[in-house]
Scaffold this active site. Structure first.
Site, PDB file in Angstrom:
ATOM      1  N   HIS A  19       0.901  -1.110   0.286  1.00  0.00           N
ATOM      2  CA  HIS A  19      -0.132   0.091  -0.043  1.00  0.00           C
ATOM      3  C   HIS A  19       0.980   1.145  -0.091  1.00  0.00           C
ATOM      4  O   HIS A  19       0.616   2.098  -0.875  1.00  0.00           O
ATOM      5  CB  HIS A  19      -0.951   0.178   1.108  1.00  0.00           C
ATOM      6  CG  HIS A  19      -1.877  -1.120   1.461  1.00  0.00           C
ATOM      7  ND1 HIS A  19      -2.093  -2.055   2.460  1.00  0.00           N
ATOM      8  CD2 HIS A  19      -2.831  -1.343   0.400  1.00  0.00           C
ATOM      9  CE1 HIS A  19      -3.076  -2.501   2.210  1.00  0.00           C
ATOM     10  NE2 HIS A  19      -3.599  -2.566   1.002  1.00  0.00           N
ATOM     11  N   LYS A  43     -17.442  -6.462   6.748  1.00  0.00           N
ATOM     12  CA  LYS A  43     -16.334  -7.295   6.607  1.00  0.00           C
ATOM     13  C   LYS A  43     -16.157  -7.031   8.258  1.00  0.00           C
ATOM     14  O   LYS A  43     -16.141  -6.253   8.921  1.00  0.00           O
ATOM     15  CB  LYS A  43     -15.095  -6.192   5.846  1.00  0.00           C
ATOM     16  CG  LYS A  43     -14.905  -6.478   4.675  1.00  0.00           C
ATOM     17  CD  LYS A  43     -13.603  -5.807   4.216  1.00  0.00           C
ATOM     18  CE  LYS A  43     -13.242  -6.342   2.707  1.00  0.00           C
ATOM     19  NZ  LYS A  43     -12.022  -5.739   2.188  1.00  0.00           N
ATOM     20  N   ARG A  92      -2.224  -6.386  -8.383  1.00  0.00           N
ATOM     21  CA  ARG A  92      -1.107  -7.147  -8.022  1.00  0.00           C
ATOM     22  C   ARG A  92      -1.080  -8.263  -9.185  1.00  0.00           C
ATOM     23  O   ARG A  92       0.152  -8.710  -9.522  1.00  0.00           O
ATOM     24  CB  ARG A  92      -1.380  -8.085  -6.800  1.00  0.00           C
ATOM     25  CG  ARG A  92      -1.598  -7.137  -5.468  1.00  0.00           C
ATOM     26  CD  ARG A  92      -1.731  -7.534  -4.211  1.00  0.00           C
ATOM     27  NE  ARG A  92      -3.212  -8.350  -4.596  1.00  0.00           N
ATOM     28  CZ  ARG A  92      -4.113  -8.182  -3.317  1.00  0.00           C
ATOM     29  NH1 ARG A  92      -3.740  -7.934  -2.299  1.00  0.00           N
ATOM     30  NH2 ARG A  92      -5.276  -8.642  -3.900  1.00  0.00           N
ATOM     31  N   SER A 130      -3.110  -7.486   2.668  1.00  0.00           N
ATOM     32  CA  SER A 130      -3.541  -7.564   4.392  1.00  0.00           C
ATOM     33  C   SER A 130      -4.241  -8.835   5.041  1.00  0.00           C
ATOM     34  O   SER A 130      -3.666  -9.126   5.980  1.00  0.00           O
ATOM     35  CB  SER A 130      -4.596  -6.403   4.388  1.00  0.00           C
ATOM     36  OG  SER A 130      -4.253  -5.142   4.313  1.00  0.00           O
TER      37      SER A 130
END
Length: 162
Positions: A19, A43, A92, A130
């Site tokens: 990040h 979440k 990514r 993460s």
């Protein structure tokens, strides 16, 4: 010339070196980057929104042009409220692209005033997420090369590794 602001949204639970790489590179392109921590009650986050804001703020304190905020609701509404014109999204792998492309197209259908800029992550962070950081840390594995020391300390506290 108007100030060019970009918004880099995410959950940042927790923020990683991947990040930070995107933020630093974004600051080379834009006058300012707002790191927008999403409030998502669906979440199951490890860190509260306030804990994430505090961690990110501390990590970015020496980066002029970077600031942290939080939002809920439509991202494009937040972007416009901030006077920004661009959403930064990190990719990514090819697997990220389809989902991010759909989000970008939806945002574009809502407003033509906001663009999405896709940035490929730097090679050392192409596998980093993460979720991976949380899993490795929960098993007391090494995360020193994945997150800043302050984040590692916070993870250690969450998983009682002290």
């Amino acid at each position: 010339m108007p100030l060019k602001l970009a918004v880099y949204p995410g959950s940042f639970d927790p923020i990683t070196y991947g990040h930070i790489d995107i933020i630093e590179r974004g600051l080379k392109i834009f006058d300012g980057v707002i790191v927008a921590v999403a409030r998502n009650s669906e979440k199951n986050s490890l860190f509260s929104v306030q804990e994430r804001i505090d961690l990110i703020s501390e990590i970015l304190k020496d980066k002029p042009g970077a600031r942290v905020d939080t939002f809920d609701g439509l991202l494009v509404d937040f972007v416009r409220q901030q006077g920004a014109t661009v959403i930064i999204r990190g990719l990514r792998a090819v697997s990220d692209f389809e989902y991010e492309f759909q989000l970008a197209q939806m945002n574009r259908s809502i407003t033509k005033d906001v663009e999405t800029l896709f940035m490929m992550t730097s090679v050392p962070y192409s596998y980093l997420s993460s979720s991976i950081v949380k899993e490795v840390s929960s098993l007391n594995g090494p995360v020193d090369k994945l997150v800043p020391p302050r984040v590692k300390e916070a993870l250690d506290r969450k998983f009682n590794h002290n």
